[in-house]
Design an enzyme around this catalytic site. Sequence first.
Site, PDB file in Angstrom:
ATOM      1  N   SER A 148       0.874  -1.185   0.000  1.00 43.15           N
ATOM      2  CA  SER A 148       0.000   0.000   0.000  1.00 43.15           C
ATOM      3  C   SER A 148       0.904   1.226   0.000  1.00 43.15           C
ATOM      4  O   SER A 148       2.087   1.139   0.385  1.00 43.15           O
ATOM      5  CB  SER A 148      -0.848  -0.005   1.281  1.00 43.15           C
ATOM      6  OG  SER A 148      -1.442   1.256   1.496  1.00 43.15           O
TER       7      SER A 148
ATOM      8  N   TYR B 195      -2.362  -0.933  10.528  1.00 46.44           N
ATOM      9  CA  TYR B 195      -2.268  -1.108   9.073  1.00 46.44           C
ATOM     10  C   TYR B 195      -0.919  -0.615   8.556  1.00 46.44           C
ATOM     11  O   TYR B 195      -0.237  -1.304   7.795  1.00 46.44           O
ATOM     12  CB  TYR B 195      -3.418  -0.340   8.418  1.00 46.44           C
ATOM     13  CG  TYR B 195      -3.594  -0.563   6.928  1.00 46.44           C
ATOM     14  CD1 TYR B 195      -4.379  -1.607   6.440  1.00 46.44           C
ATOM     15  CD2 TYR B 195      -2.996   0.288   5.998  1.00 46.44           C
ATOM     16  CE1 TYR B 195      -4.560  -1.791   5.079  1.00 46.44           C
ATOM     17  CE2 TYR B 195      -3.167   0.110   4.643  1.00 46.44           C
ATOM     18  CZ  TYR B 195      -3.958  -0.924   4.177  1.00 46.44           C
ATOM     19  OH  TYR B 195      -4.133  -1.115   2.828  1.00 46.44           O
TER      20      TYR B 195
END
Length: 268
Positions: A150, A163
């Site tokens: 990401s 995350y």
Amino acid sequence: MSKSLSGQNFAGKTALITGSTSGIGLAYAKALAGEGANVVINGFGDADAIEKERAGLEALSGAKALYSGHDLTRTDQIEAMMQEAADAFGGVDILINNAGMQHVAPVEEFPVDKWNLIIALNLNSAFHTSRLAIPYMKRKKWGRIIQTASAHSLTASPYKSAYVTAKHGLAGFTKTLALELATFGITANCISPGYVWTPLVENQIPDTMKARGMTREQVMNDVLLAGQPTKQFVTVEQVASMALYLCSDAAANITGANMSIDGGWTAQ
Ligand code: NAD
């Protein structure tokens, strides 16, 4: 999906894609099945809808598609999934670690169980699938390991501590894999998207419109795409195209890389 992009057919190879019952993972499965690979799909969802997708994948090229619905927050279930893939196809040539989840909260309020689940799914599962896939890849002297990381593997946002931690860890793990596997014909790379147009993102829009008193356009441009200079969502097909390229022979010397597809987000 463009065949010219990978320039090759993956008939006889098996791709296992975690978290592939929707979104980016399903796009990877379609791209690879479309070029002849057997695919193992994984994830949660409605059984009939998953069976329809599985059958649709087989129809793309005639190669096999297997569904393995194990919970990848659990080591024993990851081992069971990898065993199912080995029993069906001998092993996994292309491993795409894609399953992921998110939770948004300040660090001091972050639920401990959510932290543990996110680290287990977004980071630890990639270690377990990789350690179980590598011996077969080494025997075949060919392999591809791709992580859906990401933009958050390169930069942080507030309230996404688990995350961001997991995705940064995944990027580091991938570099180590690349070094250990460099002489075995096995590459390991991250694909790092910015905001991708998936049901996950689309479903946030109505609530955000209501909460902030904004129009749909305002939510998309001023909230979701605030940090994405192109002001465009990445598409799942664009992410899958990168995976096809990384699987091709043309990408045999790309390893340990973190490929951003983020509309310029991390250039800032
Ligand atoms: P998604 O919610 O559509 O897909 C997630 C998949 O993971 C689903 O198939 C789901 O069933 C599966 N899954 C969830 N928990 C699981 C578990 N415990 N065990 C096994 N499978 C499980 O989301 P997506 O947007 O396609 O995300 C896929 C990956 O892309 C994630 O790793 C995410 O972090 C990453 N990503 C997404 C975006 C984005 O904007 N959508 C941006 C950057 C990175």
